[in-house]
Design a protein around this motif. Structure first.
Motif, PDB file in Angstrom:
ATOM      1  N   ILE A   9       0.864  -1.179   0.000  1.00  9.68           N
ATOM      2  CA  ILE A   9       0.000   0.000   0.000  1.00  9.68           C
ATOM      3  C   ILE A   9       0.903   1.233   0.000  1.00  9.68           C
ATOM      4  O   ILE A   9       1.809   1.349   0.825  1.00  9.68           O
ATOM      5  N   GLY A  10       0.672   2.141  -0.921  1.00  7.00           N
ATOM      6  CA  GLY A  10       1.496   3.346  -0.996  1.00  7.00           C
ATOM      7  C   GLY A  10       0.656   4.575  -1.258  1.00  7.00           C
ATOM      8  O   GLY A  10      -0.400   4.497  -1.904  1.00  7.00           O
ATOM      9  N   HIS A  11       1.124   5.701  -0.760  1.00  5.40           N
ATOM     10  CA  HIS A  11       0.435   6.976  -0.987  1.00  5.40           C
ATOM     11  C   HIS A  11       1.333   7.907  -1.796  1.00  5.40           C
ATOM     12  O   HIS A  11       2.519   8.072  -1.493  1.00  5.40           O
ATOM     13  N   SER A  12       0.781   8.502  -2.849  1.00  8.01           N
ATOM     14  CA  SER A  12       1.470   9.520  -3.637  1.00  8.01           C
ATOM     15  C   SER A  12       2.751   8.953  -4.257  1.00  8.01           C
ATOM     16  O   SER A  12       2.712   7.991  -5.000  1.00  8.01           O
ATOM     17  N   ALA A  13       3.922   9.530  -3.922  1.00 13.30           N
ATOM     18  CA  ALA A  13       5.184   8.982  -4.418  1.00 13.30           C
ATOM     19  C   ALA A  13       5.373   7.550  -3.932  1.00 13.30           C
ATOM     20  O   ALA A  13       6.017   6.734  -4.609  1.00 13.30           O
ATOM     21  N   GLY A  14       4.817   7.230  -2.771  1.00 13.51           N
ATOM     22  CA  GLY A  14       4.890   5.864  -2.251  1.00 13.51           C
ATOM     23  C   GLY A  14       4.139   4.885  -3.131  1.00 13.51           C
ATOM     24  O   GLY A  14       4.574   3.740  -3.322  1.00 13.51           O
ATOM     25  N   ALA A  15       2.999   5.302  -3.696  1.00  9.23           N
ATOM     26  CA  ALA A  15       2.256   4.451  -4.631  1.00  9.23           C
ATOM     27  C   ALA A  15       3.073   4.232  -5.903  1.00  9.23           C
ATOM     28  O   ALA A  15       3.097   3.131  -6.466  1.00  9.23           O
ATOM     29  N   HIS A  16       3.733   5.288  -6.359  1.00  9.54           N
ATOM     30  CA  HIS A  16       4.623   5.161  -7.523  1.00  9.54           C
ATOM     31  C   HIS A  16       5.714   4.138  -7.253  1.00  9.54           C
ATOM     32  O   HIS A  16       6.002   3.265  -8.093  1.00  9.54           O
ATOM     33  N   TYR A  36       5.479  15.631 -14.531  1.00 12.05           N
ATOM     34  CA  TYR A  36       6.394  16.765 -14.717  1.00 12.05           C
ATOM     35  C   TYR A  36       5.685  17.915 -15.437  1.00 12.05           C
ATOM     36  O   TYR A  36       5.880  19.091 -15.109  1.00 12.05           O
ATOM     37  N   LYS A  37       4.837  17.574 -16.418  1.00 17.73           N
ATOM     38  CA  LYS A  37       4.050  18.606 -17.115  1.00 17.73           C
ATOM     39  C   LYS A  37       3.119  19.310 -16.121  1.00 17.73           C
ATOM     40  O   LYS A  37       2.915  20.530 -16.206  1.00 17.73           O
ATOM     41  N   HIS A  38       2.557  18.534 -15.199  1.00 20.58           N
ATOM     42  CA  HIS A  38       1.691  19.123 -14.176  1.00 20.58           C
ATOM     43  C   HIS A  38       2.496  20.041 -13.257  1.00 20.58           C
ATOM     44  O   HIS A  38       2.027  21.130 -12.896  1.00 20.58           O
ATOM     45  N   GLU A  39       3.701  19.630 -12.902  1.00 21.33           N
ATOM     46  CA  GLU A  39       4.568  20.490 -12.084  1.00 21.33           C
ATOM     47  C   GLU A  39       4.917  21.776 -12.824  1.00 21.33           C
ATOM     48  O   GLU A  39       4.980  22.853 -12.209  1.00 21.33           O
ATOM     49  N   CYS A  67      -4.053  -4.510  -9.143  1.00 17.90           N
ATOM     50  CA  CYS A  67      -3.939  -3.176  -8.549  1.00 17.90           C
ATOM     51  C   CYS A  67      -5.317  -2.643  -8.152  1.00 17.90           C
ATOM     52  O   CYS A  67      -6.288  -2.813  -8.886  1.00 17.90           O
ATOM     53  N   SER A  68      -5.370  -1.996  -7.002  1.00 15.74           N
ATOM     54  CA  SER A  68      -6.564  -1.288  -6.558  1.00 15.74           C
ATOM     55  C   SER A  68      -6.170   0.171  -6.348  1.00 15.74           C
ATOM     56  O   SER A  68      -5.245   0.457  -5.578  1.00 15.74           O
ATOM     57  N   LEU A  69      -6.860   1.068  -7.034  1.00 25.97           N
ATOM     58  CA  LEU A  69      -6.466   2.477  -7.043  1.00 25.97           C
ATOM     59  C   LEU A  69      -7.548   3.343  -6.417  1.00 25.97           C
ATOM     60  O   LEU A  69      -8.738   3.186  -6.724  1.00 25.97           O
ATOM     61  N   LEU A  70      -7.127   4.270  -5.562  1.00 25.16           N
ATOM     62  CA  LEU A  70      -8.027   5.218  -4.912  1.00 25.16           C
ATOM     63  C   LEU A  70      -7.509   6.628  -5.147  1.00 25.16           C
ATOM     64  O   LEU A  70      -6.305   6.881  -5.018  1.00 25.16           O
ATOM     65  N   HIS A  71      -8.405   7.557  -5.485  1.00 20.19           N
ATOM     66  CA  HIS A  71      -7.962   8.934  -5.755  1.00 20.19           C
ATOM     67  C   HIS A  71      -9.095   9.910  -5.459  1.00 20.19           C
ATOM     68  O   HIS A  71     -10.261   9.635  -5.755  1.00 20.19           O
ATOM     69  N   GLY A  72      -8.746  11.045  -4.866  1.00 19.19           N
ATOM     70  CA  GLY A  72      -9.707  12.106  -4.624  1.00 19.19           C
ATOM     71  C   GLY A  72      -9.846  12.997  -5.847  1.00 19.19           C
ATOM     72  O   GLY A  72      -8.849  13.329  -6.503  1.00 19.19           O
ATOM     73  N   THR A  73     -11.073  13.413  -6.146  1.00 18.13           N
ATOM     74  CA  THR A  73     -11.294  14.197  -7.356  1.00 18.13           C
ATOM     75  C   THR A  73     -10.841  15.649  -7.220  1.00 18.13           C
ATOM     76  O   THR A  73     -10.710  16.348  -8.225  1.00 18.13           O
ATOM     77  N   ASN A  74     -10.594  16.113  -5.986  1.00 18.77           N
ATOM     78  CA  ASN A  74     -10.130  17.491  -5.770  1.00 18.77           C
ATOM     79  C   ASN A  74      -8.629  17.562  -5.511  1.00 18.77           C
ATOM     80  O   ASN A  74      -8.145  18.521  -4.903  1.00 18.77           O
ATOM     81  N   ASP A  75      -7.909  16.573  -5.958  1.00 14.92           N
ATOM     82  CA  ASP A  75      -6.464  16.504  -5.744  1.00 14.92           C
ATOM     83  C   ASP A  75      -5.767  17.427  -6.743  1.00 14.92           C
ATOM     84  O   ASP A  75      -5.815  17.189  -7.952  1.00 14.92           O
ATOM     85  N   ILE A  76      -5.111  18.491  -6.244  1.00 10.25           N
ATOM     86  CA  ILE A  76      -4.357  19.378  -7.133  1.00 10.25           C
ATOM     87  C   ILE A  76      -2.865  19.068  -7.099  1.00 10.25           C
ATOM     88  O   ILE A  76      -2.106  19.553  -7.941  1.00 10.25           O
ATOM     89  N   THR A  77      -2.430  18.244  -6.149  1.00  8.47           N
ATOM     90  CA  THR A  77      -1.022  17.848  -6.077  1.00  8.47           C
ATOM     91  C   THR A  77      -0.716  16.771  -7.099  1.00  8.47           C
ATOM     92  O   THR A  77       0.261  16.847  -7.856  1.00  8.47           O
TER      93      THR A  77
END
Length: 372
Positions: A194-201, A247-250, A294-304
């Motif tokens: 189980i990983g979050h953000s960069a941890g999921a990557h 990177y494009k998002h950054e 894989c099981s993926l979870l994501h918030g729709t208001n995530d701007i990061t």
């Protein structure tokens, strides 16, 4: 003209020009100037569009102040010796001598003969920050909610290490798990990442490196096979799966030079190699068959990390016939997805754990069926 008439334009100039430029220049001075030759990097640093975008991104960090109660809680909990009854602190593992913490489910004693599944939680932090102690409350709650042993390892965040070192550290953690399952009463052949953000990557990237038998891991092929076969699935929370897209998002946010991502990846030229989406497309079918569900979870208001990251990854996995499920949380941002797993009074605690529990059971059940 009165002093008040003069002070209003001065104040407005400070708020809308002076302050943004001060914040932007301070951030770039501390974390990195634009990657331009000579004086051009300073011209780019003073670009108004970059300045205001970077100031806006920096202001987002002020939102972290609302988590001050959680900060006090985990600091106090981690130092409390009474909590060590179900908590093993600072176990050394791997080639770099990193440490991990291990959490026992409260309803299963350390001396019980029953072997429970193992959850390996990999924290995020944009590849350049984070440590295991921050997630002590999450570790204990997750162990109890999932009736599993949970381990949270540290890894070589930038600048201590690059992304390859991080993947090697996570692989080393999985080697440690293979060697210590019986000692700590968990099933070494029933592991979920189980990983979050960069941890999921990093979870996805490690699994793909293992499935592909990458020589960069400096690990015997037989050992890599053993480990990948023990991973029953990956649960990604608000994850980054395409470094090129991220990177494009950054760049849109004006933070690509102050972010540690491009440095941790050893430059733009390596983005594709360290992107799970790109690696998946290159795998032969026999190796693709070894990729865990894989099981993926994501918030729709995530701007990061935009929600499109998980949506596109899910679509790619589906197109390649890799089992995947996707769950979107309307109106949820990037950080609440993980902080709300730390305390039962948090708003998303029960909904997210309910989903994780459901996905964990599916992953483990699929293994039981396939092994019959």
């Amino acid at each position: 003209m009165s002093g008040l008439d003069i002070s209003i334009p001065v104040m407005m100039g400070f708020l809308f020009v002076g302050l943004p430029y001060a914040i932007s220049l301070a951030g770039q001075w501390m974390y990195g100037w634009p990657d331009k030759p000579g004086y051009k990097k300073y011209i780019e640093a003073l670009n108004p569009r970059r300045t205001y975008r970077l100031t806006l991104a920096t202001s987002d960090f002020l939102k972290y102040l609302k988590y001050w109660r959680l900060y006090i809680q985990f600091k106090s909990w981690y130092k409390n010796e009474e909590k060590h009854k179900h908590f093993e602190k600072g176990i050394t593992f791997g080639r770099r001598g990193n440490k991990l913490d291990l959490y026992h489910p409260l309803n299963v004693g350390k001396s019980d003969n029953e072997l429970v599944p193992l959850v390996v939680f990999i924290y995020g932090g944009a590849w350049g920050s984070g440590e295991r102690s921050i997630y002590c409350l999450l570790g204990q709650q997750m162990a109890e909610e999932l009736t599993a042993v949970v381990i949270c390892p540290d890894y070589s965040i930038y600048p201590k290490g690059n992304v390859l070192a991080m993947v090697q550290d996570i692989a080393d953690c999985l080697v440690w798990a293979q060697e210590n399952g019986r000692k700590f009463n968990f099933d070494k052949d029933n592991i979920v990442l189980i990983g979050h953000s960069a941890g999921a990557h990093l979870c996805a990237l490690t699994a793909l490196f293992l499935a592909d038998g990458q020589e960069e891991l400096f690990m015997e092929p037989s050992k890599q096979q053993e480990i990948i076969q023990s991973i029953r699935g990956i649960i990604g929370l608000s994850g980054v799966y395409n470094i090129v897209d991220h990177y494009k998002h950054e760049q849109k946010r004006g933070i690509e030079y102050v972010s540690d991502m491009h440095k941790a990846m050893n430059g733009v030229e390596n983005f594709a190699h360290y992107s799970p989406t790109h690696l998946l497309r290159k795998l032969r079918q026999d190796k693709l068959n070894m990729v865990p569900p894989c099981s993926l979870l994501h918030g729709t208001n995530d701007i990061t990390v935009p929600v499109e990251s998980s949506i596109k990854f899910s679509e790619l996995l589906t197109s390649l016939s890799v089992k995947v499920s996707l769950h979107l949380l309307p109106g949820v941002n990037h950080i609440d997805v993980v902080t709300d797993l730390m305390a039962s009074n948090r708003h998303l605690y029960h909904p997210i754990y309910s989903w994780i529990r459901q996905e964990l059971r599916k992953l483990l059940r699929a293994n039981q069926i396939s092994s019959k």
